[in-house]
Enzyme design. Structure first.
Site, PDB file in Angstrom:
ATOM      1  N   ARG B 203       0.812  -1.222   0.000  1.00 46.44           N
ATOM      2  CA  ARG B 203       0.000   0.000   0.000  1.00 46.44           C
ATOM      3  C   ARG B 203       0.845   1.271   0.000  1.00 46.44           C
ATOM      4  O   ARG B 203       0.386   2.335   0.417  1.00 46.44           O
ATOM      5  CB  ARG B 203      -0.987   0.018   1.180  1.00 46.44           C
ATOM      6  CG  ARG B 203      -1.955  -1.148   1.178  1.00 46.44           C
ATOM      7  CD  ARG B 203      -3.165  -0.892   2.073  1.00 46.44           C
ATOM      8  NE  ARG B 203      -3.998  -2.088   2.155  1.00 46.44           N
ATOM      9  CZ  ARG B 203      -3.895  -3.016   3.114  1.00 46.44           C
ATOM     10  NH1 ARG B 203      -3.039  -2.854   4.093  1.00 46.44           N
ATOM     11  NH2 ARG B 203      -4.676  -4.070   3.105  1.00 46.44           N
ATOM     12  N   LYS B 225       1.989  10.955 -11.956  1.00 47.13           N
ATOM     13  CA  LYS B 225       1.063  10.071 -12.667  1.00 47.13           C
ATOM     14  C   LYS B 225       1.774   8.753 -12.936  1.00 47.13           C
ATOM     15  O   LYS B 225       2.829   8.725 -13.576  1.00 47.13           O
ATOM     16  CB  LYS B 225       0.638  10.700 -13.994  1.00 47.13           C
ATOM     17  CG  LYS B 225      -0.525  11.664 -13.874  1.00 47.13           C
ATOM     18  CD  LYS B 225      -1.105  11.948 -15.249  1.00 47.13           C
ATOM     19  CE  LYS B 225      -2.220  12.947 -15.199  1.00 47.13           C
ATOM     20  NZ  LYS B 225      -2.749  13.243 -16.561  1.00 47.13           N
ATOM     21  N   GLU B 267       6.791  16.666 -26.459  1.00 43.81           N
ATOM     22  CA  GLU B 267       6.260  17.210 -25.202  1.00 43.81           C
ATOM     23  C   GLU B 267       6.845  18.588 -24.908  1.00 43.81           C
ATOM     24  O   GLU B 267       6.192  19.435 -24.295  1.00 43.81           O
ATOM     25  CB  GLU B 267       6.537  16.246 -24.033  1.00 43.81           C
ATOM     26  CG  GLU B 267       5.966  14.837 -24.198  1.00 43.81           C
ATOM     27  CD  GLU B 267       4.446  14.734 -23.991  1.00 43.81           C
ATOM     28  OE1 GLU B 267       3.771  15.769 -23.834  1.00 43.81           O
ATOM     29  OE2 GLU B 267       3.945  13.595 -24.013  1.00 43.81           O
ATOM     30  N   LYS B 309       5.952  22.079 -16.030  1.00 42.62           N
ATOM     31  CA  LYS B 309       5.226  20.929 -15.490  1.00 42.62           C
ATOM     32  C   LYS B 309       5.025  21.079 -13.987  1.00 42.62           C
ATOM     33  O   LYS B 309       3.928  20.835 -13.460  1.00 42.62           O
ATOM     34  CB  LYS B 309       6.001  19.643 -15.803  1.00 42.62           C
ATOM     35  CG  LYS B 309       5.373  18.378 -15.248  1.00 42.62           C
ATOM     36  CD  LYS B 309       4.436  17.709 -16.219  1.00 42.62           C
ATOM     37  CE  LYS B 309       3.744  16.495 -15.633  1.00 42.62           C
ATOM     38  NZ  LYS B 309       3.907  15.277 -16.424  1.00 42.62           N
ATOM     39  N   GLU B 319      -5.538  16.653 -11.311  1.00 49.27           N
ATOM     40  CA  GLU B 319      -6.147  16.899 -12.613  1.00 49.27           C
ATOM     41  C   GLU B 319      -7.641  17.183 -12.520  1.00 49.27           C
ATOM     42  O   GLU B 319      -8.466  16.519 -13.154  1.00 49.27           O
ATOM     43  CB  GLU B 319      -5.885  15.715 -13.568  1.00 49.27           C
ATOM     44  CG  GLU B 319      -6.179  16.082 -15.018  1.00 49.27           C
ATOM     45  CD  GLU B 319      -5.568  15.091 -16.014  1.00 49.27           C
ATOM     46  OE1 GLU B 319      -4.360  14.862 -15.931  1.00 49.27           O
ATOM     47  OE2 GLU B 319      -6.303  14.599 -16.875  1.00 49.27           O
ATOM     48  N   ARG B 323      -4.464  20.762 -14.998  1.00 48.21           N
ATOM     49  CA  ARG B 323      -3.463  19.761 -15.355  1.00 48.21           C
ATOM     50  C   ARG B 323      -3.816  19.037 -16.647  1.00 48.21           C
ATOM     51  O   ARG B 323      -2.927  18.573 -17.371  1.00 48.21           O
ATOM     52  CB  ARG B 323      -3.286  18.749 -14.218  1.00 48.21           C
ATOM     53  CG  ARG B 323      -2.212  17.731 -14.523  1.00 48.21           C
ATOM     54  CD  ARG B 323      -1.815  16.897 -13.336  1.00 48.21           C
ATOM     55  NE  ARG B 323      -0.747  15.987 -13.724  1.00 48.21           N
ATOM     56  CZ  ARG B 323      -0.021  15.273 -12.879  1.00 48.21           C
ATOM     57  NH1 ARG B 323      -0.233  15.356 -11.589  1.00 48.21           N
ATOM     58  NH2 ARG B 323       0.937  14.476 -13.316  1.00 48.21           N
ATOM     59  N   ASN B 327      -2.259  17.515 -21.561  1.00 46.09           N
ATOM     60  CA  ASN B 327      -2.584  16.426 -22.487  1.00 46.09           C
ATOM     61  C   ASN B 327      -2.932  16.919 -23.885  1.00 46.09           C
ATOM     62  O   ASN B 327      -3.610  16.208 -24.640  1.00 46.09           O
ATOM     63  CB  ASN B 327      -3.737  15.589 -21.921  1.00 46.09           C
ATOM     64  CG  ASN B 327      -3.278  14.692 -20.788  1.00 46.09           C
ATOM     65  OD1 ASN B 327      -2.329  13.942 -20.939  1.00 46.09           O
ATOM     66  ND2 ASN B 327      -3.942  14.791 -19.656  1.00 46.09           N
ATOM     67  N   HIS B 330      -2.923  14.476 -26.724  1.00 46.74           N
ATOM     68  CA  HIS B 330      -2.815  13.123 -26.158  1.00 46.74           C
ATOM     69  C   HIS B 330      -4.061  12.284 -26.384  1.00 46.74           C
ATOM     70  O   HIS B 330      -3.972  11.055 -26.443  1.00 46.74           O
ATOM     71  CB  HIS B 330      -2.495  13.193 -24.667  1.00 46.74           C
ATOM     72  CG  HIS B 330      -1.073  13.536 -24.368  1.00 46.74           C
ATOM     73  ND1 HIS B 330      -0.477  14.700 -24.820  1.00 46.74           N
ATOM     74  CD2 HIS B 330      -0.104  12.877 -23.672  1.00 46.74           C
ATOM     75  CE1 HIS B 330       0.779  14.737 -24.397  1.00 46.74           C
ATOM     76  NE2 HIS B 330       1.034  13.646 -23.707  1.00 46.74           N
ATOM     77  N   HIS B 334      -3.304   8.984 -27.890  1.00 45.05           N
ATOM     78  CA  HIS B 334      -3.563   7.681 -27.253  1.00 45.05           C
ATOM     79  C   HIS B 334      -4.343   6.762 -28.189  1.00 45.05           C
ATOM     80  O   HIS B 334      -4.133   5.550 -28.204  1.00 45.05           O
ATOM     81  CB  HIS B 334      -4.332   7.871 -25.948  1.00 45.05           C
ATOM     82  CG  HIS B 334      -3.494   8.406 -24.822  1.00 45.05           C
ATOM     83  ND1 HIS B 334      -4.025   8.768 -23.604  1.00 45.05           N
ATOM     84  CD2 HIS B 334      -2.167   8.634 -24.734  1.00 45.05           C
ATOM     85  CE1 HIS B 334      -3.051   9.190 -22.819  1.00 45.05           C
ATOM     86  NE2 HIS B 334      -1.910   9.123 -23.478  1.00 45.05           N
ATOM     87  N   HIS B 347       5.359   7.199 -27.982  1.00 44.21           N
ATOM     88  CA  HIS B 347       4.364   8.090 -27.398  1.00 44.21           C
ATOM     89  C   HIS B 347       4.456   9.500 -27.988  1.00 44.21           C
ATOM     90  O   HIS B 347       3.448  10.077 -28.402  1.00 44.21           O
ATOM     91  CB  HIS B 347       4.559   8.130 -25.883  1.00 44.21           C
ATOM     92  CG  HIS B 347       3.643   9.073 -25.171  1.00 44.21           C
ATOM     93  ND1 HIS B 347       2.272   8.950 -25.196  1.00 44.21           N
ATOM     94  CD2 HIS B 347       3.905  10.192 -24.430  1.00 44.21           C
ATOM     95  CE1 HIS B 347       1.724   9.933 -24.484  1.00 44.21           C
ATOM     96  NE2 HIS B 347       2.689  10.692 -24.012  1.00 44.21           N
TER      97      HIS B 347
END
Lengths: 446, 446
Positions: B203, B225, B267, B309, B319, B323, B327, B330, B334, B347
């Site tokens: 955990r 992330k 990026e 960032k 987010e 935030r 993206n 993205h 994606h 990517h």
């Protein structure tokens, strides 16, 4: 998938237990020997985790202190209006609703739904009994909400990554987005898996617990510990992730098999031992009622257990110390569950045997009076719980699993042990290793 | 496992790229048509996410604002003493160390190690190059620390649950406890997987990022992330989990294949477009230097990207809005990565094509001037990045994957689109659906 009605499920398991008591409880044998030594009473001043200290720091949001609850009529807590125990975690605080018929009160659930999509995660035992009822409670007068469900196989042996992936698959195939809610409907295994799925799906979505076993109602559904097992150890992969609410409809216990009822009572006994002597004394007087499923007695035991759990979690959410005390008997117990194969023993059964071992070790260390040892044996036996590990467990098996316990820090195994008068315990790595070895040898043939 | 020296790895991939440019870049074709319409300039007052507003709310811990950094000599940031960018997240704040030769400064890493056990998670490309160096940095003058490692197969297609389990297996078999540290040594895939493993192991355990690609250094290693892919979509399972520090040794870029270098620059371009027009202009002047791996230019681009960032993450860790602007491109990207099969496109390549699509859509909506469209095309072409999706992508493939994007809320797909002068964007579901359809049709044959 075999469907059972509530009665047939419960009675078939009862009759199985009753017809073959020797088979079923052979593994609940006594230890080879428990050498009760003298009476080395420890003065209260040396006790590290005293209930009085904890209560003085306790959250003001706990609606009633344990002492005042004792004065309540137990019939009050089983009335139709829910009793509410608040878990105080700042902006992540949430209520535990406890009562009879709560699944017939749709507002209780609906106020905690985010978005329009709900995924109910349940298993093939509980789903046939309550999924329709929960779906009705989620949607009645609320046509904007749509409910999907995923029905997992029942049992601790399925609490693994493969089963967890089925929850993700369902949510993704159904095109769930971040504004959805996962609902755990079932016992501790379902709650732990659904909670971890909610924590990890899209990096976290809304989550509600509807526990349907005593084990889940008094312990696992409260406090945000979620996760799955690894072949080498219990609950090694998971997250701390709090639900929006916990809804405990005590009527769901009507369909609980006897063996599962008893398993849950092991955690009830735990609260008394580690921090609530009055509650333990109440249990000693009322265990027969609990075993007979007296609704008032069960409701009271659940409420008081939740109050204890909520108090501890509020003070130490991430288990930096105090919260670990809730694991009395669990380090030995997890070794048993892993050793015999997940699911062969119920969690509470393993915890009961583990508690006896922790109590034995506490006594060997001279930290508790022998009267506590005897009282623990008696109450667990009255709850038809085992007071020793199964014969297949060896000293090496215990040591091997205990070495990967989450309470190991820099190689040192810390344990929860009783110390002082009833209701006091310590979480410590500072104990004589010989006492641990003696306890393991006393309870294992090899 | 094939071992490669840094030079052979880099040059073999370069020569492959050079010898077969048409094969390799055929998929980087132009769209069927991009209908550039008039110049519907949007007044700044209508722009929802203006950099000026954001800067005024920005963390005081960001060591230098973007404006003041522009005045620095770029040679300063590549000196041996690390540049430090702080990610301000209250008691979870952490530093990003940027500089040359930082892996030769053991104290930088060692001050962030918890406990005595470290697990380095890396892959079969990066491990042979830097694992020994990192192990040395972790243990030099620090004999109490022991280092284990797990070497995963390289590539986006292995960013899944099966590979993740290898990390848990190694940690559990090695009997790691909560007082351990996981170190991610590699690119974005390694960072995301190691981070999620650290979040979920027992955990949550301590975690350090050592990114070795431009992509990871300017973006994925910063901000917490973490996660893995699902066959139906990227990063659908994961956690927000912050590292103790991010250590960026810019020397590691010496061994980075050209195609990976370019991927990371997508990026960098993004930061300019969404919030830092001055940085975009600097990139337009310095792209040739970046492509030639000029150390000072790379160090400056990394530093300024990390500042952008860090600022965004400090303002909106989970987010809830701002935030999401990181993206840009993205959602389309994606879909490409999922559509072509994880790993077939890097990517950043997919993000570049996706950015062109988002810019095209912004232009169709009348939200940006056509000069921005042209400048985006030009800078991405200079970085040898694709400006269109591969031919196999259909409108239906885009729509199918975009429907499970994490930015969908109650069924509505929200997108990051440019709006207003260079350096301004919006994150919104309030757009004309026809513009999205027109963009998809313009970039897809069917």
């Amino acid at each position: 998938m075999a469907l059972s009605t509530s009665n047939s499920l419960s009675s078939s398991l009862s009759s199985k237990l009753n017809s073959k008591p020797s088979d079923c409880f052979d593994r609940f044998r006594k230890p080879n020997s428990i050498a009760l030594r003298g009476s080395p009473f420890v003065s209260p001043s040396s006790v590290e985790l005293k209930r009085s200290v904890l209560l003085s720091r306790a959250s003001s949001k706990i609606h009633a202190s344990a002492a005042s609850v004792m004065d309540q009529s137990v019939s009050e807590v089983s009335s139709r209006a829910p009793t509410i125990v608040e878990v105080d975690l700042g902006n992540r605080s949430y209520p535990i609703y406890i009562g009879s018929g709560l699944l017939d009160q749709p507002d209780l659930l609906q106020r905690h739904i985010h978005g329009k999509r709900v995924l109910v995660v349940t298993n093939d035992k509980v789903g046939p009994l309550y999924l329709d009822k929960v779906t009705e409670a989620l949607t009645r007068g609320n046509p904007n909400v749509s409910v999907e469900s995923v029905i997992l196989p029942d049992g601790e042996k399925y609490k693994n990554m493969e089963t967890l992936m089925k929850v993700f698959d369902k949510a993704i195939e159904s095109r769930f987005d971040r504004r959805c809610t996962f609902v755990a409907l079932g016992g501790g295994v379902i709650g732990d898996m659904c909670g971890f799925a909610a924590a990890a799906f899209l990096r976290g979505v809304n989550f509600i617990q509807i526990p349907t076993t005593v084990m889940a109602q008094v312990d696992s559904s409260v406090g945000g510990k979620t996760g799955i097992n690894h072949p080498l150890g219990k609950n090694l992969i998971g997250a701390f992730y709090q639900p929006q609410c916990v809804l405990i409809d005590t009527d769901t216990l009507n369909t609980l098999p006897d063996r599962e009822l008893a398993s849950g009572l092991a955690e009830v006994v735990k609260y008394g031992l580690i921090r609530d002597a009055e509650f333990f004394e109440w249990q000693e007087k009322n265990m027969a009622k609990l075993m007979a499923r007296d609704p008032s007695a069960l409701a009271y035991a659940i409420k008081r257990s939740c109050e204890n759990k909520a108090e501890v979690v509020s003070l130490d959410e991430k288990e930096s110390g105090l919260r670990a005390t809730l694991n009395l008997g669990h380090t030995f117990g997890h070794a048993i569950e892993t050793g015999v194969g997940y699911g062969a023993w119920f969690h509470g059964e393993a915890v009961a045997a583990g508690t006896v071992m922790a109590v034995d070790m506490s006594y060997r260390l001279g930290w508790i009076d022998d009267s506590i040892v005897k009282r623990v044996h008696n109450i667990l036996k009255e709850a038809k719980l085992p007071i020793a590990p199964p014969e297949i467990m060896t000293v090496e098996m215990f040591k091997s699993v205990m070495a990967v316990d989450k309470k190991v820090a820099d190689g040192l195994l810390r344990l929860i042990l009783l110390k002082g008068p009833l209701g006091n315990c310590v979480f410590t790595g500072d104990y004589d290793r010989n006492a641990l070895d003696d306890t393991l040898r006393a309870f294992c043939k090899s």
